[in-house]
Design a protein around this motif. Structure first.
Motif, PDB file in Angstrom:
ATOM      1  N   UNK A  89       0.831  -1.206   0.000  1.00 31.82           N
ATOM      2  CA  UNK A  89       0.000   0.000   0.000  1.00 31.82           C
ATOM      3  C   UNK A  89       0.864   1.253   0.000  1.00 31.82           C
ATOM      4  N   UNK A  90       1.930   1.216   0.772  1.00 33.82           N
ATOM      5  CA  UNK A  90       2.831   2.364   0.866  1.00 33.82           C
ATOM      6  C   UNK A  90       3.485   2.658  -0.479  1.00 33.82           C
ATOM      7  N   UNK A  91       3.941   1.621  -1.171  1.00 33.70           N
ATOM      8  CA  UNK A  91       4.596   1.821  -2.458  1.00 33.70           C
ATOM      9  C   UNK A  91       3.595   2.089  -3.587  1.00 33.70           C
ATOM     10  N   UNK A  92       2.314   1.852  -3.341  1.00 33.74           N
ATOM     11  CA  UNK A  92       1.292   2.153  -4.343  1.00 33.74           C
ATOM     12  C   UNK A  92       0.875   3.624  -4.289  1.00 33.74           C
ATOM     13  N   UNK A  93       1.232   4.328  -3.217  1.00 37.67           N
ATOM     14  CA  UNK A  93       0.867   5.740  -3.095  1.00 37.67           C
ATOM     15  C   UNK A  93       1.515   6.575  -4.197  1.00 37.67           C
ATOM     16  N   UNK A  94       0.751   7.496  -4.748  1.00 39.55           N
ATOM     17  CA  UNK A  94       1.299   8.455  -5.710  1.00 39.55           C
ATOM     18  C   UNK A  94       1.970   9.559  -4.905  1.00 39.55           C
ATOM     19  N   UNK A  95       3.276   9.666  -5.006  1.00 41.16           N
ATOM     20  CA  UNK A  95       3.998  10.688  -4.254  1.00 41.16           C
ATOM     21  C   UNK A  95       4.575  11.769  -5.168  1.00 41.16           C
ATOM     22  N   UNK A  96       4.046  11.859  -6.367  1.00 39.49           N
ATOM     23  CA  UNK A  96       4.593  12.820  -7.333  1.00 39.49           C
ATOM     24  C   UNK A  96       4.470  14.265  -6.856  1.00 39.49           C
ATOM     25  N   UNK A  97       3.521  14.564  -5.994  1.00 34.14           N
ATOM     26  CA  UNK A  97       3.346  15.952  -5.562  1.00 34.14           C
ATOM     27  C   UNK A  97       3.823  16.245  -4.151  1.00 34.14           C
ATOM     28  N   UNK A  98       4.590  15.332  -3.543  1.00 34.48           N
ATOM     29  CA  UNK A  98       5.015  15.552  -2.159  1.00 34.48           C
ATOM     30  C   UNK A  98       6.071  16.648  -2.079  1.00 34.48           C
ATOM     31  N   UNK A  99       6.185  17.245  -0.906  1.00 38.19           N
ATOM     32  CA  UNK A  99       7.206  18.252  -0.661  1.00 38.19           C
ATOM     33  C   UNK A  99       8.399  17.569  -0.006  1.00 38.19           C
ATOM     34  N   UNK A 100       9.563  17.695  -0.628  1.00 37.55           N
ATOM     35  CA  UNK A 100      10.784  17.081  -0.117  1.00 37.55           C
ATOM     36  C   UNK A 100      11.510  18.059   0.804  1.00 37.55           C
ATOM     37  N   UNK A 101      12.024  17.542   1.914  1.00 33.97           N
ATOM     38  CA  UNK A 101      12.741  18.340   2.906  1.00 33.97           C
ATOM     39  C   UNK A 101      14.159  17.799   3.053  1.00 33.97           C
ATOM     40  N   UNK A 102      15.084  18.699   3.357  1.00 30.63           N
ATOM     41  CA  UNK A 102      16.457  18.285   3.640  1.00 30.63           C
ATOM     42  C   UNK A 102      16.967  19.079   4.829  1.00 30.63           C
ATOM     43  N   UNK A 103      18.127  18.715   5.292  1.00 29.99           N
ATOM     44  CA  UNK A 103      18.706  19.399   6.452  1.00 29.99           C
ATOM     45  C   UNK A 103      18.913  20.875   6.136  1.00 29.99           C
ATOM     46  N   UNK A 104      18.659  21.731   7.118  1.00 34.48           N
ATOM     47  CA  UNK A 104      18.879  23.162   6.893  1.00 34.48           C
ATOM     48  C   UNK A 104      20.355  23.433   6.595  1.00 34.48           C
ATOM     49  N   UNK A 105      20.587  24.410   5.754  1.00 34.61           N
ATOM     50  CA  UNK A 105      21.956  24.810   5.440  1.00 34.61           C
ATOM     51  C   UNK A 105      22.579  24.080   4.273  1.00 34.61           C
ATOM     52  N   UNK A 106      21.875  23.104   3.690  1.00 30.74           N
ATOM     53  CA  UNK A 106      22.444  22.409   2.538  1.00 30.74           C
ATOM     54  C   UNK A 106      22.090  23.183   1.268  1.00 30.74           C
ATOM     55  N   UNK A 107      23.019  23.182   0.363  1.00 27.18           N
ATOM     56  CA  UNK A 107      22.825  23.880  -0.905  1.00 27.18           C
ATOM     57  C   UNK A 107      22.140  22.955  -1.907  1.00 27.18           C
ATOM     58  N   UNK A 108      21.467  23.542  -2.862  1.00 28.45           N
ATOM     59  CA  UNK A 108      20.728  22.783  -3.876  1.00 28.45           C
ATOM     60  C   UNK A 108      21.613  21.793  -4.628  1.00 28.45           C
TER      61      UNK A 108
END
Length: 98
Positions: A19-38
């Motif tokens: 079920x988890x892998x069947x989820x459409x995650x195309x529109x999720x917001x990705x987060x990373x550690x603060x201070x990392x560059x693109x």
């Protein structure tokens, strides 16, 4: 735990994973550690329904791992406790002499 209980638990976990892998995650917001560059290599996470989490590398955004809420909680608690430290310490299985 009986063998039947064990089989039932494994089947439930497999259903959760499917079920988890069947989820459409195309529109999720990705987060990373603060201070990392693109342009820097970094780990990115996205929060999914039901407390689940998706994780990927910024260098390979098409490969996404997904974790149930229980799996993610166990990982975070283990990381906080030092289970994944690069240098073994007495509290995470290393000897006091190390």
């Amino acid at each position: 735990m009986t063998e039947a209980d064990d089989r039932e638990l494994r089947a439930r976990k497999e259903r959760e994973r499917d079920e988890l892998y069947a989820l459409d995650i195309s529109g999720v917001e990705w987060h990373c550690a603060p201070g990392t560059e693109e342009h820097e290599e970094r780990v990115e996470i996205a929060y999914l329904p039901g407390g689940a989490v998706a994780m990927r590398s910024s260098l390979d955004p098409d490969t996404v791992l997904r974790y149930t809420e229980a799996e993610w909680r166990a990982f975070v608690l283990g990381a906080r406790d030092g289970e994944f430290d690069l240098t073994p310490m007495p509290h995470n299985g290393g000897s006091a002499a190390e």
